[in-house]
Design a protein around this motif. Structure first.
Motif, PDB file in Angstrom:
ATOM      1  N   UNK A  29     -41.355   6.053  43.274  1.00  0.00           N
ATOM      2  CA  UNK A  29     -41.435   4.820  42.490  1.00  0.00           C
ATOM      3  C   UNK A  29     -40.677   4.952  41.191  1.00  0.00           C
ATOM      4  N   UNK A  30     -41.398   4.859  40.086  1.00  0.00           N
ATOM      5  CA  UNK A  30     -40.745   4.903  38.777  1.00  0.00           C
ATOM      6  C   UNK A  30     -40.743   6.295  38.159  1.00  0.00           C
ATOM      7  N   UNK A  31     -41.134   7.323  38.926  1.00  0.00           N
ATOM      8  CA  UNK A  31     -41.170   8.695  38.401  1.00  0.00           C
ATOM      9  C   UNK A  31     -40.230   9.598  39.198  1.00  0.00           C
ATOM     10  N   UNK A  32     -39.551  10.458  38.444  1.00  0.00           N
ATOM     11  CA  UNK A  32     -38.690  11.462  39.078  1.00  0.00           C
ATOM     12  C   UNK A  32     -39.082  12.824  38.534  1.00  0.00           C
ATOM     13  N   UNK A  33     -39.140  13.806  39.428  1.00  0.00           N
ATOM     14  CA  UNK A  33     -39.469  15.186  39.081  1.00  0.00           C
ATOM     15  C   UNK A  33     -38.204  16.007  39.294  1.00  0.00           C
ATOM     16  N   UNK A  34     -37.730  16.690  38.244  1.00  0.00           N
ATOM     17  CA  UNK A  34     -36.479  17.427  38.305  1.00  0.00           C
ATOM     18  C   UNK A  34     -36.686  18.871  37.876  1.00  0.00           C
ATOM     19  N   UNK A  35     -35.963  19.784  38.507  1.00  0.00           N
ATOM     20  CA  UNK A  35     -35.945  21.194  38.113  1.00  0.00           C
ATOM     21  C   UNK A  35     -34.635  21.417  37.375  1.00  0.00           C
ATOM     22  N   UNK A  62     -40.150   7.294  34.061  1.00  0.00           N
ATOM     23  CA  UNK A  62     -40.764   8.564  33.678  1.00  0.00           C
ATOM     24  C   UNK A  62     -40.014   9.691  34.362  1.00  0.00           C
ATOM     25  N   UNK A  63     -39.524  10.628  33.553  1.00  0.00           N
ATOM     26  CA  UNK A  63     -38.812  11.787  34.067  1.00  0.00           C
ATOM     27  C   UNK A  63     -39.608  13.033  33.713  1.00  0.00           C
ATOM     28  N   UNK A  64     -39.944  13.819  34.720  1.00  0.00           N
ATOM     29  CA  UNK A  64     -40.635  15.086  34.530  1.00  0.00           C
ATOM     30  C   UNK A  64     -39.608  16.183  34.756  1.00  0.00           C
ATOM     31  N   UNK A  65     -39.306  16.944  33.697  1.00  0.00           N
ATOM     32  CA  UNK A  65     -38.318  18.013  33.796  1.00  0.00           C
ATOM     33  C   UNK A  65     -39.033  19.355  33.783  1.00  0.00           C
ATOM     34  N   UNK A  66     -38.960  20.071  34.890  1.00  0.00           N
ATOM     35  CA  UNK A  66     -39.472  21.439  34.938  1.00  0.00           C
ATOM     36  C   UNK A  66     -38.374  22.312  34.348  1.00  0.00           C
ATOM     37  N   UNK A  67     -38.630  22.851  33.150  1.00  0.00           N
ATOM     38  CA  UNK A  67     -37.620  23.634  32.436  1.00  0.00           C
ATOM     39  C   UNK A  67     -37.957  25.126  32.443  1.00  0.00           C
ATOM     40  N   UNK A  68     -38.757  25.554  33.407  1.00  0.00           N
ATOM     41  CA  UNK A  68     -39.173  26.964  33.471  1.00  0.00           C
ATOM     42  C   UNK A  68     -37.982  27.908  33.643  1.00  0.00           C
ATOM     43  N   UNK A  69     -36.881  27.421  34.206  1.00  0.00           N
ATOM     44  CA  UNK A  69     -35.705  28.263  34.412  1.00  0.00           C
ATOM     45  C   UNK A  69     -34.571  27.915  33.453  1.00  0.00           C
ATOM     46  N   UNK A  70     -34.886  27.182  32.394  1.00  0.00           N
ATOM     47  CA  UNK A  70     -33.910  26.899  31.353  1.00  0.00           C
ATOM     48  C   UNK A  70     -33.819  28.127  30.460  1.00  0.00           C
ATOM     49  N   UNK A  71     -32.644  28.747  30.396  1.00  0.00           N
ATOM     50  CA  UNK A  71     -32.496  30.017  29.684  1.00  0.00           C
ATOM     51  C   UNK A  71     -31.964  29.861  28.265  1.00  0.00           C
ATOM     52  N   UNK A  72     -31.396  28.697  27.945  1.00  0.00           N
ATOM     53  CA  UNK A  72     -30.844  28.486  26.616  1.00  0.00           C
ATOM     54  C   UNK A  72     -30.866  27.001  26.302  1.00  0.00           C
ATOM     55  N   UNK A  73     -31.126  26.678  25.031  1.00  0.00           N
ATOM     56  CA  UNK A  73     -31.137  25.293  24.560  1.00  0.00           C
ATOM     57  C   UNK A  73     -30.642  25.285  23.123  1.00  0.00           C
ATOM     58  N   UNK A  74     -29.650  24.425  22.822  1.00  0.00           N
ATOM     59  CA  UNK A  74     -29.188  24.306  21.441  1.00  0.00           C
ATOM     60  C   UNK A  74     -29.440  22.888  20.937  1.00  0.00           C
ATOM     61  N   UNK A  75     -28.948  22.591  19.727  1.00  0.00           N
ATOM     62  CA  UNK A  75     -29.243  21.285  19.119  1.00  0.00           C
ATOM     63  C   UNK A  75     -28.623  20.131  19.910  1.00  0.00           C
ATOM     64  N   UNK A  76     -27.493  20.341  20.548  1.00  0.00           N
ATOM     65  CA  UNK A  76     -26.895  19.290  21.376  1.00  0.00           C
ATOM     66  C   UNK A  76     -27.779  19.010  22.590  1.00  0.00           C
ATOM     67  N   UNK A  77     -28.361  20.058  23.158  1.00  0.00           N
ATOM     68  CA  UNK A  77     -29.302  19.884  24.259  1.00  0.00           C
ATOM     69  C   UNK A  77     -30.547  19.145  23.813  1.00  0.00           C
TER      70      UNK A  77
END
Length: 151
Positions: A29-35, A62-77
């Protein structure tokens, strides 16, 4: 009007070893789950923002982002996440970050975005409940946060 054909199943953003992978786990529906895995930085944040906007245009508020495997994030991210958060809110939904690791959590804390974004670190087994539960954004101190973030 929604168009679920706009939603890709598996996308690699970026062209080098520091690329970012976005896998659509499911859309309901209106929700998406993303890795989301890899590095989210100035080199690929614009492409990620454009990709997440496609989900919004396809009717996912509604977006659900599983970020368990995100290894780096900066200010642009971070800026891409804030823009996505605001886009979700404008459509009556929200952005949920799941399984936030210590490095990403530290950056969210330093920027005080940890009190503005929805962060859900419950076990992966609670995935169905998280996708059907209403989105409640709390400000530090437990007050509901009324509007979009500026960034």
């Amino acid at each position: 009007m929604s168009d679920k054909a706009l939603i890709p199943a598996d996308v690699t953003v970026g062209r080098d070893s520091g690329s970012l992978r976005v896998l659509t786990v499911f859309v309901d529906g209106s929700r998406a789950w993303l890795q989301v895995s890899g590095e989210l930085d100035v080199a690929n944040s614009g492409e990620l923002a454009a990709l997440l906007t496609r989900y919004l245009h396809a009717g996912c508020s509604t977006l659900v982002l599983d970020v368990s495997e995100l290894t780096f994030l900066d200010c642009a991210g971070l800026r891409a996440l804030v823009r996505t958060h605001n886009g979700c809110l404008a459509r009556g939904g929200g952005l949920v970050l799941r399984q936030v690791g210590p490095q990403v959590a530290r950056l969210l804390g330093l920027t005080q975005l940890d009190s503005a974004l929805v962060i859900d670190n419950r076990s992966r087994d609670s995935h169905d409940r998280a996708c059907t539960a209403p989105i409640v954004r709390l400000h530090a101190g437990g007050r509901a946060r009324p509007g979009p973030l500026t960034g």
